[in-house]
Design an enzyme around this catalytic site. Structure first.
Site, PDB file in Angstrom:
ATOM      1  N   ASP A  38      41.732  33.298  43.204  1.00  0.00           N
ATOM      2  CA  ASP A  38      39.799  32.964  43.047  1.00  0.00           C
ATOM      3  C   ASP A  38      40.251  32.556  41.142  1.00  0.00           C
ATOM      4  OD1 ASP A  38      39.751  35.147  42.045  1.00  0.00           O
ATOM      5  OD2 ASP A  38      38.376  35.779  43.659  1.00  0.00           O
ATOM      6  N   ASP A  89      44.868  37.416  41.836  1.00  0.00           N
ATOM      7  CA  ASP A  89      44.364  36.982  43.492  1.00  0.00           C
ATOM      8  C   ASP A  89      43.989  35.912  42.679  1.00  0.00           C
ATOM      9  OD1 ASP A  89      43.887  39.244  44.198  1.00  0.00           O
ATOM     10  OD2 ASP A  89      41.914  40.091  43.829  1.00  0.00           O
ATOM     11  N   GLU A 113      47.199  42.434  39.435  1.00  0.00           N
ATOM     12  CA  GLU A 113      46.939  43.053  38.986  1.00  0.00           C
ATOM     13  C   GLU A 113      47.305  44.907  39.875  1.00  0.00           C
ATOM     14  OE1 GLU A 113      44.047  39.279  40.436  1.00  0.00           O
ATOM     15  OE2 GLU A 113      45.609  40.779  41.331  1.00  0.00           O
ATOM     16  N   TYR A 167      43.142  37.524  51.320  1.00  0.00           N
ATOM     17  CA  TYR A 167      41.916  37.890  50.995  1.00  0.00           C
ATOM     18  C   TYR A 167      40.685  38.044  51.049  1.00  0.00           C
ATOM     19  CZ  TYR A 167      41.080  37.659  45.921  1.00  0.00           C
ATOM     20  OH  TYR A 167      40.239  38.155  44.650  1.00  0.00           O
ATOM     21  N   ARG A 173      38.211  37.984  49.431  1.00  0.00           N
ATOM     22  CA  ARG A 173      36.648  37.145  48.416  1.00  0.00           C
ATOM     23  C   ARG A 173      36.846  35.375  49.410  1.00  0.00           C
ATOM     24  NH1 ARG A 173      38.929  40.849  44.850  1.00  0.00           N
ATOM     25  NH2 ARG A 173      36.988  43.104  44.561  1.00  0.00           N
TER      26      ARG A 173
END
Length: 682
Positions: free
Chosen positions: A97, A95, A8, A315, A317
């Site tokens: 998720d 990511d 990203e 990470y 989150r």
């Protein structure tokens, strides 16, 4: 052969490129490359005439989304498409998720990738983790993509469906949201409790006892218990048989205690054990950073993102407090090096998620790597160093021994008066040598260390005092406590809390004043309207059930189309069509007949035939009869009260409130008066 790896952010791309070396080209997508149209200008010409095009979702065709590449991303997509055409393999390393899975899906679609799309996933940006992830790829998880698409569709259906209703009923530029509105309702209900609350006075009498002085609190007189805050209801009435002392009685009790000896009636000692807190999840990190570092959830996530991309933490989150075996060993090693071999228990501590379907079973937020870098060795500074150090200490502490101590309760008697002293002694500090959990602080009286006294022993009363107090109103939420309340209720997901709080502030629904979230009149009125006409939208139980349904979509147990059909066609669409465009009205609890409403873009206070603009600087829970009269008579300058959404970001530093939005008068711990023998006051 060249492998194209897409992440990203540019900073992440640079770091990963260095770890993968030749044979790999790492580029950044700069977040999402496709989304639902944000304006009519982004709608393709062939769909412009469709009645559903502005919504971006064809509700009549299985809730098919209309995805477009925003103009701001056209260049990025073009460059990535050219690189993908030249590469022998493309790895989507967004990511790990649901959001990252969706970004990977949209990249595959926008770049025209054929065949099995490969995901490269990792939870920390270290050389070992990145090189391993490049070798152990997996296919795209379409169940996770479906869950994210469903969440995005729900948010669009609610936002684009309900927000225009608010524009007609309250003011232009406002918004409603699936989670935002439930969070606002939580804030407003607490403020309404404060507005209805009536503070009641009571006296707290204490005595200083013994040669090694300690403090005891008077519990009863002549067998009748003295009133404490729990003996009053929200209307300020005594609910039981407790004695509410008058000023004269309090002064006489002080005088009585000062001239009599004290008898130790009972000494009770009980050992206690406190386990270390679990490693950080996203929400507990936000809560603790708010309490101990004074960072807002958004600031915390921004700093954590930099630490993650810099390879300092895993990470950020995650709903899971679990540690990998590697991290558990690293934490135990760090504890032993810093505090000795006795600082860790014989067996490693294991932690499990308390929420259903913890976000794709991530690890906790912890320092990256097989060994943990000491804070002094990171080269970090400022808030980045402070947050890393907090994460390091919490992770290490999670594998350390328990805090061991003893809690002592001493019951004393002075004639007809029974007093009690409570104290605690720490025998082994355990994990607190590394980390002190600020959410576990106990009452002040519990902090004193009591001397060794025996039952039947007579002790002198060295002094006595009576403190005049008032019962405290329900406390306002801070950003940390609201995050905790939302998580406990199952509303939203930790990764969304920072943006929810930011949106509530940007819309002008609440302000942060002295670390408290204070709903504005606009926020209260929006909540009134939503509660009257969109009750399910502000029901935290309904919103929590929606999260569970999204989890079921992610696990493949529930079909996306069936769920959205039930939510929209059988529910929200009809409510939107029938909602009246009438301005909401809020009754002022403490002033019969007084109301607050919106007229011609202004928040207006009304009582009988008298009306006046009501400034947002007037704190809702301080709108008493006197303040109402000040506003209506013009003695209180109206100040700004526009209903237009605020654009001041987090709301910090916004215009002051009347009386600085101080806590309710009854919340002050120190009283205005102190009674002494003979009835003196000061």
């Amino acid at each position: 052969m060249t492998t194209l790896v897409i992440v990203e952010s540019p900073s992440k791309a640079k770091k990963i490129q260095a770890y993968l070396g030749t044979g790999y080209t790492v580029r950044a997508s700069l977040g999402h490359v496709r989304d639902l149209p944000a304006s009519r200008h982004e709608i393709p010409a062939r769909y412009a005439a469709e009645p559903w095009a502005r919504l971006g979702i064809d509700v009549q065709a299985g809730f098919r989304p209309l995805y477009v590449v925003p103009r701001s991303k056209a260049k990025v997509v073009r460059e990535l498409r050219e690189l993908a055409a030249k590469a022998t393999r493309v790895l989507l390393a967004t990511d790990p998720d649901r959001e990252g899975e969706a970004i990977a899906y949209h990249l595959a679609q926008a770049l025209g990738l054929k065949g099995d799309v490969q995901r490269m996933t990792f939870h920390e940006i270290t050389k070992d983790a990145i090189q391993t992830a490049a070798k152990r790829t997996r296919p795209l998880d379409y169940a996770l993509v479906g869950a994210q698409e469903s969440r995005r569709a729900l948010d669009r259906l609610v936002g684009y469906g309900v927000s225009p209703v608010l524009w007609g009923a309250v003011a232009p530029g406002l918004s409603a949201g699936r989670v935002q509105s439930a969070a606002l309702a939580t804030l407003c209900e607490r403020e309404l409790e404060r507005m209805r609350f009536v503070s009641a006075p009571y006296w707290r009498v204490t005595a200083t006892v013994g040669e090694e002085p300690f403090t005891a609190v008077a519990l009863s007189v002549n067998g009748r218990r003295l009133a404490t805050p729990r003996d009053f209801d929200h209307a300020g009435n005594v609910t039981g048989e407790a004695l509410v002392m008058t000023d004269e009685q309090a002064a006489k009790l002080v005088a009585y205690l000062k001239v009599r000896p004290c008898l130790v009636e009972r000494v009770e000692r009980a050992p206690f054990t406190t386990r270390p807190p679990a490693p950080f999840t996203t929400s507990t990190l936000q809560q603790e950073a708010s309490r101990s570092l004074r960072l807002s959830p958004k600031q915390t996530m921004d700093v954590a993102q930099k630490l993650y991309e810099g390879g300092f933490i895993t990470y950020m989150r995650t709903d899971s407090p679990a540690l990998s075996d590697e991290a558990t060993r690293a934490a135990r090693d760090a504890a032993e090096q810093a505090y000795g071999p006795g600082s860790v228990p014989a067996a490693p501590r294991l932690y499990a998620a308390k929420v259903k379907n913890a976000q794709e079973a991530h690890e906790a937020v912890r320092p990256a790597g097989r060994t943990f870098r000491a804070s002094a060795d990171t080269g970090l500074a400022g808030t980045e160093l402070a947050l890393y150090d907090l994460i390091l200490r919490r992770t290490v502490a999670s594998q350390m021994t328990d805090l061991l101590g003893e809690r002592t309760t001493v019951t004393l008697r002075v004639g007809a008066v029974v007093l009690q002293a409570v104290g605690r002694t720490v025998r082994d500090p355990g994990f607190t040598r590394a980390y002190q959990d600020t959410s576990e602080t106990g009452p002040d009286d519990d902090a004193q260390a009591l001397p060794d006294v025996r039952e039947g022993e007579s002790l002198p009363v060295r002094d006595a005092a009576a403190e005049h107090r008032r019962t405290p109103a329900p406390g306002r939420f801070t950003e940390a406590s609201l995050v905790r309340a939302l998580e406990k209720a199952g509303v939203g997901r930790p990764s969304t809390y920072a943006s929810i709080l930011s949106t509530i502030a940007e819309r002008g629904y609440a302000r942060v004043v002295k670390r408290q979230l204070v709903p504005t009149w606009l926020g209260l009125l929006v909540n009134v309207y939503l509660r009257e006409h969109f009750e399910r939208l502000v029901d935290v139980r309904f919103t929590a059930a929606m999260e569970e349904d999204l989890d079921r979509i992610a696990s493949g147990e529930l079909r996306r189309e069936a769920y959205l059909t039930r939510f929209w066609t059988e529910g929200l669409a009809g409510v939107i069509a029938g909602a009246p465009r009438l301005s909401p009205t809020l009754a002022v609890p403490r002033v019969p007949g007084a109301t607050v409403t919106v007229r011609s873009g202004e928040v207006v206070l009304a009582l009988g035939s008298r009306t006046a603009p009501l400034s947002e600087a007037v704190v809702p829970d301080e709108l008493t009869a006197d303040v109402v009269e000040e506003v209506l008579s013009g003695r209180l300058p109206p100040g700004p009260n526009t209903t237009a959404p605020s654009r001041r970001g987090s709301g910090r530093g916004s215009s002051g409130t009347r009386r600085s939005a101080r806590p309710h008068k009854g919340e002050a711990r120190s009283g205005k008066r102190t009674a002494r023998a003979g009835g003196r006051t000061r």
